[in-house]
Design an enzyme around this catalytic site. Structure first.
Site, PDB file in Angstrom:
ATOM      1  CB  CYS A   1      -0.906   0.001   1.232  1.00 26.71           C
ATOM      2  SG  CYS A   1      -2.035   1.437   1.324  1.00 26.71           S
TER       3      CYS A   1
ATOM      4  NE  ARG B   1      -5.268  -0.611   8.348  1.00 24.01           N
ATOM      5  CZ  ARG B   1      -5.265  -0.349   7.048  1.00 24.01           C
ATOM      6  NH1 ARG B   1      -5.277   0.908   6.620  1.00 24.01           N
ATOM      7  NH2 ARG B   1      -5.265  -1.330   6.179  1.00 24.01           N
TER       8      ARG B   1
END
Length: 348
Positions: A145, A283
């Protein structure tokens, strides 16, 4: 009929590919926030268990590969060149130095390795090095990412070709509150980058921050913006501001501590994100350093199933591997090993 009754069909447990809505209204989302706390958390837990393995949390590691000197004026950010936080601007890290940190992350159990650069947008001359980082991290068997600011369509395509799995670009807050936080780029700029990321075929990591002078209405607006994207973000990071002295928001909160969003409200944010975006990884991101074990446990119960590990998140403190291991042992949680549901669905 109450708001609870009218929302029930939309948020009942469902098969993993069913019940995914992108047409949420603000009124519906506000009604979720207004549910009695235990009812809201119960419903969020039901949705979570319908789409995700209970008791598993994805471990991710975030590394600042280019720190400080950012020309953006985000009011919460220690890396902005507009703010006097004592942070010195640094150059882009060398590829091998990044890969060494990625090896450490994998050894510590991380599934995804995230790389962040304090830029408004990457220069084309930097793309070769960034692609080499992606390729090297992928070769280690980690998901990749990056968060590099705004991307052009061509840059997104090159990063995808190198193997980048996710691109992070947060919306931060509601469209209405956004201009009070950032003036150097617009909400539309952020949405355009997300469109480039989607067009390139990458997964999207996109969320926001609470405790940045936002109201309940702004939190409703942020969730609405995320949950009505054409495709929900595969990852939705929810951050609780870590106030940094020298930033406008850090100084504001230092002077007015009661401006802080309370822990119950933060858990509500997690729960509503889980209900409205059932298959996304939600998250629990920045701010865990000042959260109690009980607050984090409530967040996991309400549907959070991803965290950042390690001692730091870019430039702010994070609990660290030892504390997280102790918390997981206390709660009976384990590190996630399988694929995220939305990526499994996309590959089917």
């Amino acid at each position: 009929m109450t708001a609870i009754d009218t929302l029930s069909p939309a948020i009942a447990p469902a098969a993993p590919s069913a019940g995914i809505r992108t047409d949420w209204t603000r009124a519906e989302i506000a009604a979720l926030f207004d549910l009695p706390f235990t009812e809201l958390v119960f419903r969020a837990a039901e949705v979570h268990r319908a789409h995700h393995a209970a008791g598993e949390v994805q471990l991710c590691r975030l590394l600042s590969i280019k720190t400080g000197g950012c020309p953006e004026d985000c009011g919460y950010c220690s890396q902005s060149a507009h703010h006097d936080t004592g942070l010195k601007a640094e150059k882009l890290m060398e590829v091998e130095a990044v890969l060494a940190r990625a090896r450490e992350a994998k050894a510590a159990g991380s599934q995804r390795f995230c790389m962040g650069a304090a830029w408004r947008n990457p220069k084309d001359r930097d793309i070769d090095a960034l692609c080499a980082m992606v390729e090297g991290v992928k070769a280690l068997g980690l998901e990749t990412c990056m968060t590099l600011g705004m991307l052009s369509g061509d840059q997104a395509q090159r990063l995808k070709a190198a193997g980048l799995d996710y691109y992070n670009h947060n919306l931060d807050t509601s469209p209405e509150h956004y201009g009070d936080i950032v003036s150097t780029r617009t909400y539309e700029d952020r949405l355009e980058t997300l469109a480039h990321v989607r067009a390139a075929g990458m997964a999207v990591c996109c969320g926001g921050i609470v405790n940045i002078g936002d109201t309940r209405e702004d939190r409703v607006g942020l969730i609405h913006a995320l949950a009505t994207l054409p495709r929900h973000p595969e990852s939705v990071p929810i951050n609780d501001l870590m106030p940094v002295p020298g930033t406008p928001l850090g100084d504001m909160l230092a002077e007015t501590p009661l401006a802080k969003v309370d822990e119950i409200e933060f858990v509500r944010m997690i729960a509503v994100a889980r209900i409205t975006m059932p298959m996304s990884m939600v998250r629990l991101s920045a701010g865990r350093e000042h959260m109690s074990d009980a607050t984090q446990a409530l967040c996991f119960l309400a549907g959070a199933n991803s965290i950042f590990t390690g001692d730091t998140l870019l430039t702010t403190a994070n609990p660290g591997d030892n504390k997280d291991a102790a918390l997981f042992a206390k709660l009976g949680l384990k590190a996630m090993e399988g694929e995220e549901p939305m990526r499994v669905m996309a590959a089917a």
